[in-house]
Design an enzyme around this catalytic site. Sequence first.
Site, PDB file in Angstrom:
ATOM      1  N   ARG A 157       0.847  -1.186   0.000  1.00  0.00           N
ATOM      2  CA  ARG A 157       0.000   0.000   0.000  1.00  0.00           C
ATOM      3  C   ARG A 157       0.888   1.245   0.000  1.00  0.00           C
ATOM      4  O   ARG A 157       1.902   1.306   0.706  1.00  0.00           O
ATOM      5  CB  ARG A 157      -0.926   0.027   1.234  1.00  0.00           C
ATOM      6  CG  ARG A 157      -2.089  -0.945   1.146  1.00  0.00           C
ATOM      7  CD  ARG A 157      -3.101  -0.522   0.082  1.00  0.00           C
ATOM      8  NE  ARG A 157      -4.252  -1.417   0.009  1.00  0.00           N
ATOM      9  CZ  ARG A 157      -4.355  -2.438  -0.816  1.00  0.00           C
ATOM     10  NH1 ARG A 157      -3.341  -2.730  -1.620  1.00  0.00           N
ATOM     11  NH2 ARG A 157      -5.456  -3.178  -0.858  1.00  0.00           N
ATOM     12  N   GLU A 176      -2.453   7.356  -5.569  1.00  0.00           N
ATOM     13  CA  GLU A 176      -2.593   6.638  -6.832  1.00  0.00           C
ATOM     14  C   GLU A 176      -4.002   6.685  -7.414  1.00  0.00           C
ATOM     15  O   GLU A 176      -4.177   6.475  -8.616  1.00  0.00           O
ATOM     16  CB  GLU A 176      -2.171   5.176  -6.675  1.00  0.00           C
ATOM     17  CG  GLU A 176      -3.072   4.333  -5.808  1.00  0.00           C
ATOM     18  CD  GLU A 176      -2.617   2.873  -5.771  1.00  0.00           C
ATOM     19  OE1 GLU A 176      -3.410   2.020  -6.196  1.00  0.00           O
ATOM     20  OE2 GLU A 176      -1.486   2.601  -5.338  1.00  0.00           O
ATOM     21  N   HIS A 190       0.236  -0.356 -10.080  1.00  0.00           N
ATOM     22  CA  HIS A 190      -0.569  -1.286  -9.299  1.00  0.00           C
ATOM     23  C   HIS A 190      -0.946  -2.508 -10.157  1.00  0.00           C
ATOM     24  O   HIS A 190      -2.121  -2.900 -10.246  1.00  0.00           O
ATOM     25  CB  HIS A 190      -1.841  -0.609  -8.776  1.00  0.00           C
ATOM     26  CG  HIS A 190      -2.351  -1.223  -7.495  1.00  0.00           C
ATOM     27  ND1 HIS A 190      -2.658  -0.478  -6.388  1.00  0.00           N
ATOM     28  CD2 HIS A 190      -2.593  -2.517  -7.154  1.00  0.00           C
ATOM     29  CE1 HIS A 190      -3.084  -1.277  -5.422  1.00  0.00           C
ATOM     30  NE2 HIS A 190      -3.043  -2.531  -5.870  1.00  0.00           N
TER      31      HIS A 190
END
Length: 333
Positions: free
Chosen positions: A235, A264, A296
């Site tokens: 994270r 993000e 991601h």
Amino acid sequence: MKIAFFSTKPYDKTFFNKYNETYGFELEFWETHLGPHIVNAITEGTEVVCVFVNDKLTEEVIDIMAAKGVKVIALRCAGFNNVHLETAKKHGIRICRVPAYSPEAVAEHAVAMLLTLNRKTHKAYNRVREQNFSLNGLLGFNLHGRTVGIIGTGKIGKAFIKIMLGFGCKILAYDIFEDDSLTAIGVQYLPFDEVLAHSDILSLHCPLTIENHYLINESTIANMKKGVTLINTSRGGLINTHDVIQALKSGHIAYLGIDVYEQEEKLFFKDLSGSIIENDEIQRLMSFSNVLVTGHQAFFTEEALSQIASITLNSVDHLIKGTVPEDQSVLLA
């Protein structure tokens, strides 16, 4: 029964439609993320809302969802820091997630980032396409014999550890709960500060909580070896980006690989190639030659997407019927 999906891409539709053949739910897909700006678009009678990592289920959003009759929030991810759990509990909304979907997918991506940064294959690829076969500037180091520190030894951390043991690395680990099966194969658990102090490479594999927000900051970086390699596929909020940038500038951090970023939600999963990115910190990070940023994508394998879809729909089916699946996917029943 109707399920409204948010933050969806074409691949989400492909996999969920495939696995929905077993259940026959009515699926509605929204490309936008879920937040106050769109929550009123959820129609009356929608019993389930399915969300991803960058959807914002605040008190306000959940209040409106509850008023519309939403009974289940299905997270198609492992983390749940983006959901106000107390509000969901107040309204009796049940919550499920995907606690473990192909942990090898994320672990293997972390290894890929490490190898790319170390052996500079991304630079070599661009060079040879320009007929430049010089090796200057491509010097790496052997992983064999290096000390690798793992923060978080859950399913993903465990998968990463097994890969690094295969490279012949010494493994140090920190976790609130120690895994005896890892100790048995040579992993040494140490206090957090000691793992930082003795590791050549650090890889983060822990969830984001209030307690570990900015786990990597100016103080903890100072305790790391100079020239450390840092990988984060967990994270973005685990890292204080400003402090990491300063450490990159000073050379304290030699290499940084991140598949996640604290802001993000405004960037990742979008094509911004024709846009001006106003986020100065991500622009600064991408300007470093020793930093690798991916959007991601660590979870993004056929196996992981299949498991995400099948586990999510199975959990929803159980909760709607008033039962609980046995796979520990339910947060609030």
